[in-house]
Design an enzyme around this catalytic site. Sequence first.
Site, PDB file in Angstrom:
ATOM      1  N   HIS A  10       0.825  -1.210   0.000  1.00 16.78           N
ATOM      2  CA  HIS A  10       0.000   0.000   0.000  1.00 16.78           C
ATOM      3  C   HIS A  10       0.859   1.260   0.000  1.00 16.78           C
ATOM      4  CE1 HIS A  10      -3.241  -2.712   0.873  1.00 16.78           C
ATOM      5  NE2 HIS A  10      -4.109  -1.747   0.915  1.00 16.78           N
ATOM      6  N   SER A  11       2.099   1.122   0.416  1.00 20.85           N
ATOM      7  CA  SER A  11       2.978   2.282   0.550  1.00 20.85           C
ATOM      8  C   SER A  11       4.168   2.147  -0.390  1.00 20.85           C
ATOM      9  CB  SER A  11       3.460   2.375   2.003  1.00 20.85           C
ATOM     10  OG  SER A  11       4.698   3.038   2.068  1.00 20.85           O
TER      11      SER A  11
END
Lengths: 219, 212
Positions: A10-11
């Site tokens: 997600h990052s």
Amino acid sequence: MPVGIVFVSHSARIAAGIVDLAAQMAPSVPLVAAGGTDDGGIGTSYDRVVAAIAEADRGQGVLLIGDLGSAVLTAETAVDLLDESPAGGVRVLDVPIVEGGVAAAVAAESGADLDAVVRAASGESASDAPSGSGSSPSAETTVVLADPEGLHARPAAALVRLVAGFDARVTVNGADASSLLRIIALGLRHGEQVTVHAQGDHAGQVVDAVSALLAGRRA
Amino acid sequence: MEALGTEWALDWIRRSAAVIAENKGELSALDRAIGDGDHGENLDRGFRAVIAKLEGASPETPGAVLKLVATTLISTVGGASGPLLGTAYLKGAQAAGDAPGLDGAAVVSLLTAARDGVVARGKAEPGDKTMVDAWTPAVDAATRALGGGGDASAVLEAAAIAAAAGAEATEPLIAHKGRASYLGERAIGHRDPGAQSSALQLRAAADAATGA
């Protein structure tokens, strides 16, 4: 050429950080980060994952590892919809992304095929050497661990790579030496006694090489 | 009994885009209670991209319309909803195939394939407080309507009513999948945003069939 590995997070910074970490132990493996959304936010991007698969594919297959739930969903969807699947195969795993990713990278660095890289990332034995029939030679020795930092990730990775080059099944204090995760989990410290056991055609040579590595001697 | 053609599929998607835009605030509010609060905005972004793509394309079958929706949602919605909804539309498109028009049985096949796609992708079961809780009662009701002699419009109407009821019925549930599952009992009392947005899209499909 080694198996390629894609980190779907997600990052963007998590994905890039794992690539940095794993590259230290697996410098020749195509490690590709696919983190964050197209506009740089938190989330996962189908397009980034598709591009990363192409970048990681050197013909021996590609493993994708996701962080939280929807990263795995995005990875699986991307794999399903690929116009052209990597010739060496492609797999998606839902395992702890740092531990599994580093273990996969080390296995890929040692020349493991996609199935063995998947096993390594899952914490299983990466070795497909026969589990030691009674007739094959065995060897064992005990050494004292020389590294002042203990058997931490980097020397453990060196050990796993070393063992991969021999035709034998090797254990270190009973732990499967083809599994980075199991070797790190031993938590071996400087000065501890370490028993190296091997069974297989190269048993004697691999025990010599491993004990030299652990004892800080040249083989 | 008229089969539903490409015009119906296009109208369905335009109506979905409109109703998602209209309800994006409410969907995100539902998501703020038990998720990360972006479901309405994400879905609205996806459907706006779909509408833009449709303007430059001229899909010739309902299946082609749904395939374009699928690939666009997957690459623009993000989160779990993009892959899940995209898979639903993709499997629906595959079930519709190249047929120029869909009768009641073809609509039931489309809905069933869409639901099965969501279940296979997300591995959620009915009662897990996910969009499956809208899709599964919709498929069951559509199948019953077809068995009772319903045409494509009647099948879609039955599906839309059941999906809305299914979304409402997620309120007392504990979530077992997705971000809301981290909340345990605190998810009780909140409607699942994915079930709600799925029900809105199925209502749009039914309304497009009747011209309501």
